[in-house]
Structure formats: structure tokens, C-alpha cells
Design a protein around this motif. Structure first.
Motif, PDB file in Angstrom:
ATOM      1  N   PRO A 105       0.802  -1.231   0.000  1.00 19.92           N
ATOM      2  CA  PRO A 105       0.000   0.000   0.000  1.00 19.92           C
ATOM      3  C   PRO A 105       0.830   1.274   0.000  1.00 19.92           C
ATOM      4  CG  PRO A 105      -0.054  -1.039   2.162  1.00 19.92           C
ATOM      5  CD  PRO A 105       0.620  -2.013   1.241  1.00 19.92           C
ATOM      6  N   THR A 106       2.149   1.162   0.208  1.00 19.79           N
ATOM      7  CA  THR A 106       3.001   2.353   0.189  1.00 19.79           C
ATOM      8  C   THR A 106       3.527   2.665  -1.212  1.00 19.79           C
ATOM      9  OG1 THR A 106       5.109   1.182   0.609  1.00 19.79           O
ATOM     10  CG2 THR A 106       3.763   1.780   2.528  1.00 19.79           C
ATOM     11  N   SER A 107       3.211   1.815  -2.184  1.00 17.69           N
ATOM     12  CA  SER A 107       3.702   2.016  -3.549  1.00 17.69           C
ATOM     13  C   SER A 107       2.516   2.252  -4.487  1.00 17.69           C
ATOM     14  CB  SER A 107       4.518   0.793  -4.003  1.00 17.69           C
ATOM     15  OG  SER A 107       5.107   1.023  -5.264  1.00 17.69           O
ATOM     16  N   LYS A 108       2.199   3.529  -4.702  1.00 19.20           N
ATOM     17  CA  LYS A 108       1.043   3.908  -5.521  1.00 19.20           C
ATOM     18  C   LYS A 108       1.481   4.916  -6.584  1.00 19.20           C
ATOM     19  CE  LYS A 108      -2.342   3.176  -1.814  1.00 19.20           C
ATOM     20  NZ  LYS A 108      -3.423   3.791  -0.994  1.00 19.20           N
ATOM     21  N   TYR A 109       2.352   4.478  -7.459  1.00 20.09           N
ATOM     22  CA  TYR A 109       2.957   5.417  -8.406  1.00 20.09           C
ATOM     23  C   TYR A 109       2.042   5.742  -9.590  1.00 20.09           C
ATOM     24  CZ  TYR A 109       7.109   5.949  -5.718  1.00 20.09           C
ATOM     25  OH  TYR A 109       7.962   6.298  -4.700  1.00 20.09           O
ATOM     26  N   GLU A 110       1.088   4.901  -9.888  1.00 20.04           N
ATOM     27  CA  GLU A 110       0.092   5.268 -10.890  1.00 20.04           C
ATOM     28  C   GLU A 110      -0.747   6.436 -10.382  1.00 20.04           C
ATOM     29  OE1 GLU A 110      -3.827   3.461 -13.240  1.00 20.04           O
ATOM     30  OE2 GLU A 110      -2.600   2.127 -11.999  1.00 20.04           O
ATOM     31  N   THR A 111      -1.250   6.319  -9.179  1.00 22.33           N
ATOM     32  CA  THR A 111      -2.028   7.395  -8.573  1.00 22.33           C
ATOM     33  C   THR A 111      -1.208   8.667  -8.460  1.00 22.33           C
ATOM     34  OG1 THR A 111      -3.433   5.884  -7.328  1.00 22.33           O
ATOM     35  CG2 THR A 111      -3.247   8.134  -6.485  1.00 22.33           C
ATOM     36  N   TYR A 112       0.033   8.520  -8.031  1.00 23.86           N
ATOM     37  CA  TYR A 112       0.904   9.686  -7.876  1.00 23.86           C
ATOM     38  C   TYR A 112       1.073  10.445  -9.196  1.00 23.86           C
ATOM     39  CZ  TYR A 112       5.341  12.196  -7.934  1.00 23.86           C
ATOM     40  OH  TYR A 112       6.320  13.141  -8.143  1.00 23.86           O
ATOM     41  N   ILE A 113       1.421   9.741 -10.260  1.00 20.33           N
ATOM     42  CA  ILE A 113       1.700  10.408 -11.533  1.00 20.33           C
ATOM     43  C   ILE A 113       0.434  11.025 -12.130  1.00 20.33           C
ATOM     44  CG2 ILE A 113       2.465  10.043 -13.911  1.00 20.33           C
ATOM     45  CD1 ILE A 113       4.398   7.885 -12.758  1.00 20.33           C
ATOM     46  N   ILE A 114      -0.640  10.247 -12.159  1.00 23.16           N
ATOM     47  CA  ILE A 114      -1.857  10.703 -12.841  1.00 23.16           C
ATOM     48  C   ILE A 114      -2.624  11.742 -12.030  1.00 23.16           C
ATOM     49  CG2 ILE A 114      -4.076   9.987 -13.792  1.00 23.16           C
ATOM     50  CD1 ILE A 114      -1.600   9.069 -15.404  1.00 23.16           C
ATOM     51  N   ASP A 115      -2.808  11.507 -10.753  1.00 18.76           N
ATOM     52  CA  ASP A 115      -3.686  12.353  -9.943  1.00 18.76           C
ATOM     53  C   ASP A 115      -2.962  13.434  -9.155  1.00 18.76           C
ATOM     54  OD1 ASP A 115      -5.810  10.805 -10.793  1.00 18.76           O
ATOM     55  OD2 ASP A 115      -5.753   9.476  -9.052  1.00 18.76           O
ATOM     56  N   GLU A 116      -1.647  13.312  -9.018  1.00 16.26           N
ATOM     57  CA  GLU A 116      -0.915  14.270  -8.182  1.00 16.26           C
ATOM     58  C   GLU A 116       0.155  15.036  -8.964  1.00 16.26           C
ATOM     59  OE1 GLU A 116      -1.610  11.609  -4.136  1.00 16.26           O
ATOM     60  OE2 GLU A 116       0.301  11.435  -5.200  1.00 16.26           O
ATOM     61  N   LEU A 117       1.030  14.318  -9.650  1.00 15.33           N
ATOM     62  CA  LEU A 117       2.131  14.991 -10.346  1.00 15.33           C
ATOM     63  C   LEU A 117       1.657  15.828 -11.530  1.00 15.33           C
ATOM     64  CD1 LEU A 117       5.136  15.544 -10.766  1.00 15.33           C
ATOM     65  CD2 LEU A 117       5.259  13.411 -12.094  1.00 15.33           C
ATOM     66  N   VAL A 118       0.870  15.226 -12.429  1.00 11.83           N
ATOM     67  CA  VAL A 118       0.422  15.963 -13.621  1.00 11.83           C
ATOM     68  C   VAL A 118      -0.362  17.222 -13.240  1.00 11.83           C
ATOM     69  CG1 VAL A 118      -1.068  15.879 -15.665  1.00 11.83           C
ATOM     70  CG2 VAL A 118       0.525  14.000 -15.196  1.00 11.83           C
ATOM     71  N   PRO A 119      -1.343  17.155 -12.334  1.00 12.04           N
ATOM     72  CA  PRO A 119      -2.039  18.392 -11.935  1.00 12.04           C
ATOM     73  C   PRO A 119      -1.110  19.419 -11.293  1.00 12.04           C
ATOM     74  CG  PRO A 119      -3.326  16.468 -11.303  1.00 12.04           C
ATOM     75  CD  PRO A 119      -1.987  15.958 -11.742  1.00 12.04           C
ATOM     76  N   PHE A 120      -0.128  18.962 -10.529  1.00 10.27           N
ATOM     77  CA  PHE A 120       0.825  19.881  -9.903  1.00 10.27           C
ATOM     78  C   PHE A 120       1.626  20.630 -10.964  1.00 10.27           C
ATOM     79  CE2 PHE A 120       4.938  21.093  -8.255  1.00 10.27           C
ATOM     80  CZ  PHE A 120       4.655  21.620  -7.002  1.00 10.27           C
ATOM     81  N   ILE A 121       2.134  19.906 -11.950  1.00  6.87           N
ATOM     82  CA  ILE A 121       2.923  20.528 -13.016  1.00  6.87           C
ATOM     83  C   ILE A 121       2.066  21.525 -13.798  1.00  6.87           C
ATOM     84  CG2 ILE A 121       4.144  20.097 -15.182  1.00  6.87           C
ATOM     85  CD1 ILE A 121       5.735  19.321 -12.673  1.00  6.87           C
ATOM     86  N   ASP A 122       0.830  21.150 -14.091  1.00  8.76           N
ATOM     87  CA  ASP A 122      -0.055  22.051 -14.830  1.00  8.76           C
ATOM     88  C   ASP A 122      -0.372  23.320 -14.033  1.00  8.76           C
ATOM     89  OD1 ASP A 122      -0.167  20.448 -17.061  1.00  8.76           O
ATOM     90  OD2 ASP A 122      -2.019  19.447 -16.471  1.00  8.76           O
ATOM     91  N   LYS A 123      -0.414  23.215 -12.719  1.00  4.75           N
ATOM     92  CA  LYS A 123      -0.698  24.379 -11.882  1.00  4.75           C
ATOM     93  C   LYS A 123       0.511  25.294 -11.744  1.00  4.75           C
ATOM     94  CE  LYS A 123      -2.527  25.654  -7.322  1.00  4.75           C
ATOM     95  NZ  LYS A 123      -3.044  25.137  -6.026  1.00  4.75           N
ATOM     96  N   LYS A 124       1.701  24.701 -11.649  1.00  5.04           N
ATOM     97  CA  LYS A 124       2.911  25.467 -11.353  1.00  5.04           C
ATOM     98  C   LYS A 124       3.574  26.032 -12.611  1.00  5.04           C
ATOM     99  CE  LYS A 124       7.344  25.097  -8.899  1.00  5.04           C
ATOM    100  NZ  LYS A 124       7.143  26.301  -8.073  1.00  5.04           N
ATOM    101  N   TYR A 125       3.411  25.362 -13.754  1.00  5.32           N
ATOM    102  CA  TYR A 125       4.115  25.765 -14.981  1.00  5.32           C
ATOM    103  C   TYR A 125       3.115  26.121 -16.083  1.00  5.32           C
ATOM    104  CZ  TYR A 125       8.304  23.979 -12.712  1.00  5.32           C
ATOM    105  OH  TYR A 125       9.343  23.771 -11.835  1.00  5.32           O
ATOM    106  N   LYS A 126       3.623  26.828 -17.080  1.00  7.60           N
ATOM    107  CA  LYS A 126       2.793  27.247 -18.216  1.00  7.60           C
ATOM    108  C   LYS A 126       2.697  26.085 -19.206  1.00  7.60           C
ATOM    109  CE  LYS A 126       5.536  30.739 -18.959  1.00  7.60           C
ATOM    110  NZ  LYS A 126       6.183  31.984 -19.450  1.00  7.60           N
ATOM    111  N   THR A 127       1.744  25.215 -18.982  1.00  3.68           N
ATOM    112  CA  THR A 127       1.614  24.003 -19.784  1.00  3.68           C
ATOM    113  C   THR A 127       0.322  24.002 -20.585  1.00  3.68           C
ATOM    114  OG1 THR A 127       0.413  22.753 -18.087  1.00  3.68           O
ATOM    115  CG2 THR A 127       2.825  22.707 -17.985  1.00  3.68           C
ATOM    116  N   ILE A 128       0.314  23.236 -21.660  1.00  2.00           N
ATOM    117  CA  ILE A 128      -0.923  22.917 -22.368  1.00  2.00           C
ATOM    118  C   ILE A 128      -1.571  21.777 -21.583  1.00  2.00           C
ATOM    119  CG2 ILE A 128      -1.943  22.093 -24.523  1.00  2.00           C
ATOM    120  CD1 ILE A 128       0.513  23.285 -25.953  1.00  2.00           C
ATOM    121  N   ALA A 129      -2.553  22.116 -20.785  1.00  2.00           N
ATOM    122  CA  ALA A 129      -3.096  21.173 -19.801  1.00  2.00           C
ATOM    123  C   ALA A 129      -4.182  20.285 -20.406  1.00  2.00           C
ATOM    124  CB  ALA A 129      -3.620  21.923 -18.593  1.00  2.00           C
ATOM    125  N   SER A 130      -3.806  19.520 -21.410  1.00  2.00           N
ATOM    126  CA  SER A 130      -4.729  18.580 -22.042  1.00  2.00           C
ATOM    127  C   SER A 130      -3.899  17.445 -22.646  1.00  2.00           C
ATOM    128  CB  SER A 130      -5.533  19.262 -23.147  1.00  2.00           C
ATOM    129  OG  SER A 130      -4.676  19.628 -24.224  1.00  2.00           O
TER     130      SER A 130
END
Length: 275
Positions: A105-130
Motif C-alpha cells: 500500500p506504500t507504492s502507488k505510483y500510478e495514482t501519484y503520476i496521474i492524480d498528483e504529479l500531472v495536476p501539480f505541473i499544470d498548476k505550477k508551470y505554463k503548460t498545455i493542460a490537455s
């Protein structure tokens, strides 16, 4: 002597005038309750530009980390400047295989990348968020991870690649800590079957995901990549597939990354024109 020093200085200034910028940031994962380091490479044009940029997420191989792409790939900064997109060096905790472990249960890298990392990058940087502005690729373990994530989350990524990917890890049941993430293949065969890319092609029916897959002919993953390619042909799944001389090493991947970056550049150009 003065003339020589002057010429050297000019050359130094010329190359320094245009250089991608590398940031190391911490992204908090609520699903795993920890901060995870991430490498962000932005083109020289980023700071002054008012436009939004496409993003390529890169996944390292077994035993690597978020910094693999800047430490081992000497031309990645030049490629970022040349193609004018952002590159994200994702950390996969050396042996996560980028899925959510059904036994740890401590290894959830799919959730991390899709639900946490991508939204974080889109919020912090000037990205095409699609999806039209996002691509993902990786090497070895990261090649499996990039295809796994893009197949399952086509709403997030519009293009994906794999370099020497472990696209069917079932022939290697004792390697690379896979059984730490899935359990042993004898006890939990269903975990191995449903998380290996070669068994996920049904997700690509009527898909417009753009794919590039390559592997060296002397790589120990060449047989599983050929099998993936054969199955994709049989199912009429559109993809670019390349075999080149090479082994499972940095020399092959440095060359491979050049082809993949060009592929993503062309993809982004096409999507920008049509959207």
C-alpha cells in the motif's frame, strides 16, 4: 594570447546565451504521504514567453531516479531548447514499475503520476493542460511504465513511447524486484497478467494514442518487444516500431531519445494545428 582568450570567451557566451533551465522540485504525494523529488527542464524561451508549452514526462529504468535524464543524457537540454517543450523527470522509487502495487500500500505510483504529479505541473508551470499537450516515455522499467500509464489514461496522454521497455515482465519472475510489487508469479499470477503491457492492448481499440516503440536487437527485452509489435499488428493498432543495433545501455538510449523527442515534437505540431 589575448586574441585566443577573446575567442574562447565569445564561444562560451554564445553557448551560454541559450540553455535549458533545470529545476529540482518536491511534489507531495497524498496517496503515499511523502514528498517526491522531480526534475523539471524548461526551454530557454520559457521565462519570456507568454505561450503555454507541451510537456514530455520521462520515466527512468530500474535503480534510476528523477535525475537520470540530466545526469546521464548529455543532450537532453539541447533537445528541450530545440523543440521548445518542457520535460519532466519523474521519480519511480527505483523499482516501483509505475503501477499501484496490489500488495504494497506504500507504492502507488500510478495514482501519484496521474492524480498528483500531472495536476501539480499544470498548476505550477505554463503548460498545455490537455492530452494534446502531453506525452510520456521511458526506458526499460520506464518503457513499460509509460505504455501502461498511457494505455490506461488516454484522457491524460495523447502520445507515448517506450525505449527498451520491459513490456512483458512475466519471463523474468526473479528480476528487478517485480515480485516485491506484485507478489510471486506462482502465488499471484493474476497480478502479473493484468499489469503487463502486452496484455493491455484491448484498451487501444478505437484509440488515437500516438505510439513509438523501439528496442535494440541485442537487448534482453527484444523478444517481448517483438511479441508486442506482432500483437499490435494483428489488432491493427497504429504505432511506430523500430529495431536498431544496440544493447540495454546508455549508448542505445541516448540515440533512441533523439528519435522519440522528434516523434513527440511532430505530434505536438499536429495537435496544435488541429485543435
Amino acid at each position: 594570447m589575448k586574441k585566443i582568450i577573446y575567442i574562447v570567451l565569445l564561444v562560451f557566451v554564445f553557448f551560454s546565451a541559450k540553455a535549458a533551465k533545470v529545476d529540482t522540485i518536491q511534489v507531495f504525494s497524498a496517496s503515499m504521504k511523502k514528498n517526491i523529488k522531480t526534475c523539471v527542464i524548461v526551454p530557454d524561451s520559457y521565462k519570456k514567453s507568454k505561450i503555454k508549452f507541451p510537456v514530455v514526462y520521462l520515466l527512468h529504468g530500474y535503480s534510476g531516479n528523477y535525475a537520470t535524464w540530466v545526469k546521464s543524457f548529455k543532450e537532453v537540454g539541447q533537445q528541450v531548447d530545440k523543440y521548445d517543450f518542457i520535460v519532466i523527470g519523474v521519480d519511480g522509487n527505483y523499482s516501483s514499475w509505475y503501477f499501484n502495487s496490489p500488495i504494497d500500500p506504500t507504492s502507488k505510483y500510478e495514482t501519484y503520476i496521474i492524480d498528483e504529479l500531472v495536476p501539480f505541473i499544470d498548476k505550477k508551470y505554463k503548460t498545455i493542460a490537455s492530452r494534446e499537450g502531453r506525452a510520456i516515455s521511458g526506458l526499460s522499467m520506464g518503457g513499460q511504465g509509460a505504455l501502461f500509464l498511457s494505455f490506461k489514461h488516454q484522457e491524460v496522454f495523447g502520445a507515448a513511447g517506450s525505449m527498451s521497455g520491459g513490456v512483458d515482465f512475466r519471463p523474468f519472475p526473479e528480476k528487478w524486484d517485480i515480485k516485491k510489487r506484485l507478489g510471486t508469479i506462482t502465488e499471484f499470477p493474476e497480478n502479473w497478467d493484468k499489469n503487463t503491457v502486452v496484455n493491455m492492448l484491448g484498451l487501444l481499440e478505437n484509440s488515437n494514442l500516438k505510439l513509438i516503440i523501439d528496442c535494440g536487437v541485442d537487448d534482453f527485452f527484444i523478444d517481448v518487444n517483438r511479441e508486442l509489435h506482432t500483437r499490435m499488428l494483428a489488432l491493427k493498432i497504429n504505432h511506430d516500431y523500430i529495431e536498431r543495433p544496440g544493447k540495454h545501455n546508455i549508448e542505445y538510449w541516448e540515440n533512441s531519445l533523439k528519435f522519440q523527442m522528434l516523434f513527440f515534437y511532430n505530434y505536438f505540431n499536429d495537435t496544435v494545428k488541429t485543435n
